[in-house]
Design an enzyme around this catalytic site. Structure first.
Site, PDB file in Angstrom:
ATOM      1  N   THR A  14       0.836  -1.188   0.000  1.00 40.91           N
ATOM      2  CA  THR A  14       0.000   0.000   0.000  1.00 40.91           C
ATOM      3  C   THR A  14       0.877   1.246   0.000  1.00 40.91           C
ATOM      4  OG1 THR A  14      -1.811   1.151   1.144  1.00 40.91           O
ATOM      5  CG2 THR A  14      -0.135   0.134   2.530  1.00 40.91           C
ATOM      6  N   HIS A  15       0.312   2.353  -0.480  1.00 37.35           N
ATOM      7  CA  HIS A  15       0.953   3.659  -0.377  1.00 37.35           C
ATOM      8  C   HIS A  15       0.157   4.537   0.594  1.00 37.35           C
ATOM      9  CE1 HIS A  15       2.994   2.137  -3.888  1.00 37.35           C
ATOM     10  NE2 HIS A  15       3.716   3.226  -3.999  1.00 37.35           N
ATOM     11  N   ASP A  75      -7.674  -6.322  -0.648  1.00 39.15           N
ATOM     12  CA  ASP A  75      -8.588  -5.717  -1.600  1.00 39.15           C
ATOM     13  C   ASP A  75      -9.969  -5.831  -0.986  1.00 39.15           C
ATOM     14  OD1 ASP A  75      -8.647  -4.366  -4.181  1.00 39.15           O
ATOM     15  OD2 ASP A  75     -10.035  -5.941  -4.775  1.00 39.15           O
ATOM     16  N   PHE A 166     -15.166   6.298   6.162  1.00 42.58           N
ATOM     17  CA  PHE A 166     -14.679   6.718   4.848  1.00 42.58           C
ATOM     18  C   PHE A 166     -15.360   5.859   3.796  1.00 42.58           C
ATOM     19  CE2 PHE A 166     -11.852   3.513   6.552  1.00 42.58           C
ATOM     20  CZ  PHE A 166     -11.706   2.625   5.513  1.00 42.58           C
ATOM     21  N   GLY A 167     -15.204   6.244   2.538  1.00 48.19           N
ATOM     22  CA  GLY A 167     -15.825   5.455   1.483  1.00 48.19           C
ATOM     23  C   GLY A 167     -17.339   5.418   1.637  1.00 48.19           C
ATOM     24  N   ASP A 169     -18.969   4.050   4.093  1.00 50.93           N
ATOM     25  CA  ASP A 169     -19.340   3.831   5.496  1.00 50.93           C
ATOM     26  C   ASP A 169     -20.592   4.593   5.936  1.00 50.93           C
ATOM     27  OD1 ASP A 169     -17.235   2.111   5.750  1.00 50.93           O
ATOM     28  OD2 ASP A 169     -16.066   3.347   7.138  1.00 50.93           O
ATOM     29  N   HIS A 194     -15.372  -6.199   8.032  1.00 49.47           N
ATOM     30  CA  HIS A 194     -14.923  -7.226   7.105  1.00 49.47           C
ATOM     31  C   HIS A 194     -13.418  -7.445   7.202  1.00 49.47           C
ATOM     32  CE1 HIS A 194     -15.030  -3.213   5.532  1.00 49.47           C
ATOM     33  NE2 HIS A 194     -14.280  -3.493   4.496  1.00 49.47           N
ATOM     34  N   ARG A 195     -12.670  -6.361   7.434  1.00 55.65           N
ATOM     35  CA  ARG A 195     -11.213  -6.486   7.567  1.00 55.65           C
ATOM     36  C   ARG A 195     -10.863  -7.218   8.869  1.00 55.65           C
ATOM     37  NH1 ARG A 195      -9.891  -1.789   5.948  1.00 55.65           N
ATOM     38  NH2 ARG A 195      -9.261  -2.453   3.879  1.00 55.65           N
TER      39      ARG A 195
END
Length: 209
Positions: A14-15, A75, A166-167, A169, A194-195
């Site tokens: 990841t960045h 992902d 975020f996203g 959510d 989920h993570r």
């Protein structure tokens, strides 16, 4: 027997500094020293897969091959039952951006609006059930790999609520709750997401007691 991680360095493909911090905190108790692909100057591969597993493996393998170090990638995305599982692997793509803007340029309100518009077109009785998926992939430089899949079921609400997520959510209400992911304290969210589900499976297999 599944190949296992040992103490030592692990590249997180990841960045994103926030994602690195979150994953590092989860793996630190197991003696794992996490580095980001960004800090190593590794390029981000194009996510050309058609499933979460495809894309997670693609990113993990690219980082492992480029660094010579074991790598972990994830992902994730939102799937909506009434939309035949969309946006799915294209979750981020629905938040359109200019090519030069990076993640900061994504318009998540636009993305949430697209989903709501498609549901509204199906009428008031549209199935609003949805789920978040997360796939974690570990890749060794020699080509070996392991995959762990997590899921959080819930339903979609409108209008968006909450400021902490975020996203998507703000429109996702996890099963058994009344608050959206964006209204739930992040520390609590990390125990039911989920993570969290995917990481619990990873830790159980990679670091058995």
């Amino acid at each position: 027997m599944t190949r296992r991680l040992g103490p030592g360095k692990l590249v997180i493909a990841t960045h994103n500094a926030g994602k690195l911090k979150e994953i590092s905190a989860l793996l630190h108790p197991h003696g794992v020293d996490c580095l980001s692909a960004g800090s190593l100057g590794l390029p981000e591969p194009a996510e050309t897969g058609t499933t979460f597993v495809d894309n997670a493996l693609l990113k993990a393998r690219a980082a492992a091959e480029a660094s010579g170090i074991v790598a972990l990638a994830d992902d994730s995305g939102l799937s909506v039952a009434a939309l035949d599982g969309r946006p799915g692997v294209y979750t981020a793509d629905w938040a359109e951006r200019q090519w030069f803007e990076g993640d900061a340029g994504r318009d998540w309100y636009l993305a949430m609006g697209k989903v709501e518009g498609l549901l509204a077109a199906q009428g008031p009785d549209a199935d609003r059930s949805a789920w978040f998926s997360c796939v974690l992939a570990i890749a060794w430089p020699d080509g070996d790999h392991a995959v762990y899949e997590g899921r959080c079921n819930g339903s979609l609400t409108w209008p968006p609520r909450g400021e902490m997520g975020f996203g998507y959510d703000p429109v996702f209400v996890p099963e058994g709750r009344e608050q959206t992911f964006a209204e739930i304290d992040p520390a609590e969210k990390h125990t039911i997401s989920h993570r969290a589900d995917a990481f619990a499976k990873l830790v159980a297999e990679q670091f058995p007691q």
